[in-house]
Design a protein around this motif. Structure first.
Motif, PDB file in Angstrom:
ATOM      1  N   PHE A   1      74.553  39.199 -11.519  1.00 38.19           N
ATOM      2  CA  PHE A   1      73.114  39.560 -11.300  1.00 38.19           C
ATOM      3  C   PHE A   1      73.110  40.053  -9.923  1.00 38.19           C
ATOM      4  N   ILE A   2      72.611  41.196  -9.514  1.00 40.14           N
ATOM      5  CA  ILE A   2      72.744  41.832  -8.178  1.00 40.14           C
ATOM      6  C   ILE A   2      71.134  42.040  -7.688  1.00 40.14           C
ATOM      7  N   TYR A   3      70.818  41.329  -6.771  1.00 40.49           N
ATOM      8  CA  TYR A   3      69.342  41.334  -5.982  1.00 40.49           C
ATOM      9  C   TYR A   3      69.551  41.837  -4.776  1.00 40.49           C
ATOM     10  N   PRO A   4      68.667  43.036  -4.812  1.00 34.69           N
ATOM     11  CA  PRO A   4      68.597  43.626  -3.458  1.00 34.69           C
ATOM     12  C   PRO A   4      67.302  42.917  -2.754  1.00 34.69           C
ATOM     13  N   SER A   5      67.641  42.711  -1.417  1.00 37.04           N
ATOM     14  CA  SER A   5      66.556  41.866  -0.621  1.00 37.04           C
ATOM     15  C   SER A   5      66.483  42.377   0.548  1.00 37.04           C
ATOM     16  N   ILE A   6      65.950  41.850   1.644  1.00 41.05           N
ATOM     17  CA  ILE A   6      65.527  42.436   3.083  1.00 41.05           C
ATOM     18  C   ILE A   6      65.993  41.678   4.019  1.00 41.05           C
ATOM     19  N   VAL A   7      66.598  42.201   5.094  1.00 43.64           N
ATOM     20  CA  VAL A   7      67.065  41.231   6.014  1.00 43.64           C
ATOM     21  C   VAL A   7      65.904  40.681   6.743  1.00 43.64           C
ATOM     22  N   GLY A   8      66.210  39.456   7.280  1.00 46.48           N
ATOM     23  CA  GLY A   8      65.501  38.649   8.049  1.00 46.48           C
ATOM     24  C   GLY A   8      64.076  38.079   7.455  1.00 46.48           C
ATOM     25  N   ILE A   9      64.099  38.019   6.219  1.00 43.39           N
ATOM     26  CA  ILE A   9      62.832  37.533   5.536  1.00 43.39           C
ATOM     27  C   ILE A   9      62.403  36.356   5.812  1.00 43.39           C
ATOM     28  N   GLU A  10      63.411  35.430   6.084  1.00 45.92           N
ATOM     29  CA  GLU A  10      63.187  34.077   6.356  1.00 45.92           C
ATOM     30  C   GLU A  10      62.584  33.725   7.649  1.00 45.92           C
ATOM     31  N   ASP A  11      62.579  34.809   8.545  1.00 49.12           N
ATOM     32  CA  ASP A  11      62.128  34.713  10.136  1.00 49.12           C
ATOM     33  C   ASP A  11      61.106  35.615  10.165  1.00 49.12           C
ATOM     34  N   ILE A  12      60.442  36.107   9.146  1.00 45.15           N
ATOM     35  CA  ILE A  12      59.274  37.118   9.520  1.00 45.15           C
ATOM     36  C   ILE A  12      58.063  36.590   8.501  1.00 45.15           C
ATOM     37  N   PRO A  13      56.976  36.263   9.265  1.00 43.61           N
ATOM     38  CA  PRO A  13      55.898  35.765   8.649  1.00 43.61           C
ATOM     39  C   PRO A  13      55.171  36.745   7.836  1.00 43.61           C
ATOM     40  N   PHE A  14      55.440  37.597   6.862  1.00 41.41           N
ATOM     41  CA  PHE A  14      54.788  38.294   6.087  1.00 41.41           C
ATOM     42  C   PHE A  14      55.101  37.839   4.481  1.00 41.41           C
ATOM     43  N   LYS A  15      53.755  37.982   3.805  1.00 43.49           N
ATOM     44  CA  LYS A  15      53.798  37.296   2.428  1.00 43.49           C
ATOM     45  C   LYS A  15      54.981  38.015   1.472  1.00 43.49           C
ATOM     46  N   TYR A  16      54.864  39.340   1.656  1.00 41.55           N
ATOM     47  CA  TYR A  16      55.697  39.952   0.777  1.00 41.55           C
ATOM     48  C   TYR A  16      57.485  39.309   0.679  1.00 41.55           C
ATOM     49  N   TYR A  17      57.742  39.278   2.272  1.00 44.28           N
ATOM     50  CA  TYR A  17      58.914  38.719   2.438  1.00 44.28           C
ATOM     51  C   TYR A  17      59.096  37.268   2.117  1.00 44.28           C
ATOM     52  N   ARG A  18      58.071  36.633   2.329  1.00 45.02           N
ATOM     53  CA  ARG A  18      58.298  35.341   1.683  1.00 45.02           C
ATOM     54  C   ARG A  18      58.523  35.195   0.356  1.00 45.02           C
ATOM     55  N   LEU A  19      57.913  35.951  -0.528  1.00 47.00           N
ATOM     56  CA  LEU A  19      58.079  35.973  -1.922  1.00 47.00           C
ATOM     57  C   LEU A  19      59.439  36.344  -2.206  1.00 47.00           C
ATOM     58  N   LYS A  20      60.066  37.279  -1.531  1.00 46.90           N
ATOM     59  CA  LYS A  20      61.329  37.727  -1.691  1.00 46.90           C
ATOM     60  C   LYS A  20      62.375  36.559  -1.260  1.00 46.90           C
ATOM     61  N   TYR A  21      62.084  35.906  -0.469  1.00 51.13           N
ATOM     62  CA  TYR A  21      63.015  34.671   0.071  1.00 51.13           C
ATOM     63  C   TYR A  21      62.673  33.643  -1.042  1.00 51.13           C
ATOM     64  N   GLU A  22      61.619  33.515  -1.584  1.00 45.69           N
ATOM     65  CA  GLU A  22      61.489  32.366  -2.848  1.00 45.69           C
ATOM     66  C   GLU A  22      62.201  32.857  -3.881  1.00 45.69           C
ATOM     67  N   ALA A  23      62.131  34.319  -3.991  1.00 44.93           N
ATOM     68  CA  ALA A  23      63.016  34.718  -5.424  1.00 44.93           C
ATOM     69  C   ALA A  23      64.372  34.590  -5.223  1.00 44.93           C
ATOM     70  N   GLU A  24      64.850  34.855  -3.936  1.00 44.29           N
ATOM     71  CA  GLU A  24      66.459  34.331  -3.765  1.00 44.29           C
ATOM     72  C   GLU A  24      66.831  33.116  -3.966  1.00 44.29           C
ATOM     73  N   ARG A  25      65.727  32.117  -3.642  1.00 49.31           N
ATOM     74  CA  ARG A  25      65.904  30.674  -3.918  1.00 49.31           C
ATOM     75  C   ARG A  25      66.109  30.595  -5.308  1.00 49.31           C
ATOM     76  N   LEU A  26      65.056  31.206  -6.166  1.00 50.84           N
ATOM     77  CA  LEU A  26      65.182  31.000  -7.524  1.00 50.84           C
ATOM     78  C   LEU A  26      66.665  31.513  -8.248  1.00 50.84           C
ATOM     79  N   LEU A  27      67.080  32.493  -7.643  1.00 49.43           N
ATOM     80  CA  LEU A  27      68.173  33.237  -8.242  1.00 49.43           C
ATOM     81  C   LEU A  27      69.485  32.060  -7.883  1.00 49.43           C
ATOM     82  N   LYS A  28      69.476  31.810  -6.650  1.00 50.62           N
ATOM     83  CA  LYS A  28      70.316  30.774  -6.231  1.00 50.62           C
ATOM     84  C   LYS A  28      70.369  29.556  -7.226  1.00 50.62           C
ATOM     85  N   ASN A  29      69.318  29.041  -7.597  1.00 50.27           N
ATOM     86  CA  ASN A  29      69.118  27.742  -8.353  1.00 50.27           C
ATOM     87  C   ASN A  29      69.259  27.997  -9.889  1.00 50.27           C
TER      88      ASN A  29
END
Length: 254
Positions: A96-124
């Motif tokens: 499963f290849i998941y395109p994501s965005i550089v720096g999303i854990e350090d940038i306080p923007f809602k969409y980036y926070r959601l992408k970071y949470e989606a990364e966590r879902l995939l990892k788990n």
């Protein structure tokens, strides 16, 4: 190899189809809207929001490149709830290849926070995966921040930094990952140079022979500070080769 590309009508999805058009893979594409050009591809309808069509989309597929995303509309329902449901139907997937965005854990923007949470879902999940982060696309920066001068001025937060990258190059990088197998979190895919938004605006004015000027304004808040600090960049991963200037000049030719 049987590949599914989600979000096949979006900017990244369209670039992926260009990369995959002459490949030896069996390519299935899925989206809510049928693409205008889909030669040699099998399209199936699916909707991450409702879940309709997802079972058919993932059927008989080995690899998924998940280009579907929604930065502005019903983002949480699609990026998290819908994505979690999608993963539950993709337990048989080999990669499963998941395109994501550089720096999303350090940038306080809602969409980036959601992408970071989606990364966590995939990892788990139990699905073998590659998370492939990229910096912003050239076209994103231009169309969102440099598209509408006001009284012959680009009124912008000029000190904000970008390391923009060509979407076609990034699509090529994602397709190359298919044969490499699951990587976990891959290295960042970033553009060849880091520029301030003011510098990017000045390039656009020069190349297009515009009469516009640049008015740089400061903004308050943590989001602005994180972008000034370059949290959305990675100077150690200048992998892309097409510069923002080359992107602008190519548009003149087109």
């Amino acid at each position: 190899m049987r590949i599914l590309v989600t979000g096949s009508t979006g900017q990244l999805g369209t670039a992926l189809l260009s990369q995959l058009r002459d490949c030896n893979y069996q390519v299935k594409i899925t989206s809510r809207r049928k693409p205008e050009s889909m030669e040699d591809f099998n399209w199936v309808y699916s909707d991450l929001l409702s879940g309709e069509g997802l079972d058919e989309a993932v059927k008989d597929v080995d690899v998924i490149i998940h280009a579907a995303t929604s930065p502005t509309k019903k983002s949480e329902a699609i990026e998290l709830t819908g994505f979690g449901n999608f993963l539950s139907k993709a337990q048989h997937i080999q990669h499963f290849i998941y395109p994501s965005i550089v720096g999303i854990e350090d940038i306080p923007f809602k969409y980036y926070r959601l992408k970071y949470e989606a990364e966590r879902l995939l990892k788990n999940s139990n699905i073998p995966y590659t998370i492939a982060r990229a910096t912003q696309f050239h076209s994103f920066v231009e169309n969102l921040l440099l598209s509408k001068p006001l009284f012959n001025r680009y009124v912008i937060p000029g000190k904000v930094k970008f390391q923009s990258v060509d979407v076609g190059e990034y699509a090529g990088y994602l397709t190359d990952l298919v044969n490499k197998g699951p990587q976990g979190k891959a290295g960042d895919f970033c553009g060849p140079e880091i520029l301030t938004l003011k510098e990017m605006a000045e390039l656009k004015i020069k190349i297009n022979n515009e009469k516009n000027n640049v008015l740089s304004i400061p903004l308050a808040g943590k989001l602005y500070s994180s972008l000034i600090e370059g949290k959305n960049t990675n100077s150690m991963e200048k992998i892309g080769e097409i510069t923002f200037e080359e992107y602008l000049r190519s548009k003149l030719i087109d």
